[in-house]
Enzyme design. Sequence first.
Site, PDB file in Angstrom:
ATOM      1  N   VAL A 216      45.892  60.765 -13.464  1.00  0.00           N
ATOM      2  CA  VAL A 216      45.244  61.189 -12.227  1.00  0.00           C
ATOM      3  C   VAL A 216      43.743  61.345 -12.470  1.00  0.00           C
ATOM      4  O   VAL A 216      43.310  62.132 -13.315  1.00  0.00           O
ATOM      5  CB  VAL A 216      45.832  62.508 -11.698  1.00  0.00           C
ATOM      6  CG1 VAL A 216      45.136  62.918 -10.394  1.00  0.00           C
ATOM      7  CG2 VAL A 216      47.342  62.362 -11.476  1.00  0.00           C
ATOM      8  N   LYS A 217      42.962  60.573 -11.733  1.00  0.00           N
ATOM      9  CA  LYS A 217      41.506  60.552 -11.906  1.00  0.00           C
ATOM     10  C   LYS A 217      40.878  61.520 -10.902  1.00  0.00           C
ATOM     11  O   LYS A 217      41.061  61.383  -9.692  1.00  0.00           O
ATOM     12  CB  LYS A 217      41.004  59.127 -11.679  1.00  0.00           C
ATOM     13  CG  LYS A 217      39.594  58.847 -12.145  1.00  0.00           C
ATOM     14  CD  LYS A 217      39.316  57.351 -12.007  1.00  0.00           C
ATOM     15  CE  LYS A 217      37.927  56.973 -12.442  1.00  0.00           C
ATOM     16  NZ  LYS A 217      37.679  55.522 -12.234  1.00  0.00           N
TER      17      LYS A 217
END
Length: 218
Positions: A86-87
């Site tokens: 997850v960025k």
Amino acid sequence: MKFFIDTANLQQIAEAQAMGILDGVTTNPTLMAKEGISGADNIMNHYKAICHIVDGDVSAEVMAVDYEGMMREGEIYAALDPKIVVKVPMTADGVRAIASFSKMGIKTNCTLVFSAGQAILAAKAGATYVSPFIGRLDDISFDGMELIDQIVSIYNMQGYATQVLAASVRNPLHIVKCAEAGADVITCPLSAMTGLLHHPLTDKGLAQFIIDAAKMKG
């Protein structure tokens, strides 16, 4: 040093994978839009397609800017495939989300990092990766590589587990300099990766080899 490709183009991802050097993929909403990908279902399916091609981590960037929204999006992305990272942007809510994801065992990539102080916060929150942007710093007359050197030095000194993922890498020289600095990962376009193949003397030698080989065949 790991090689990630920075794109949402499936053909380019497959080409890098076929070279045998690809360790992962980074994407963002801009790269998705460039490929004409829009709508929640299409975006999810595209991430699944990317994960099907590569063996390593795939960064999927949240579009929400608030903590609750980041958590909702991040949990959905993480459920798609174990490869998903997850960025999350470097903001107060982003750091809070990274800390929460870390406690949940969800991998994260802290993006839009432009200072060592921001990198320290990302590491303290438990980010899997931190993404300092080299090219964008160069664009405003700051030395992007100096930041990579500084972050690597601090992380080594403090024993942080967060991996330094050099982003906004634009050319083969950036890649070499990141390797020299001790970056854990670089992410770049396919053109920067393939640019490492070329050298005038290699091209000249290969051309002569082809000529000589043809002569030997008569």
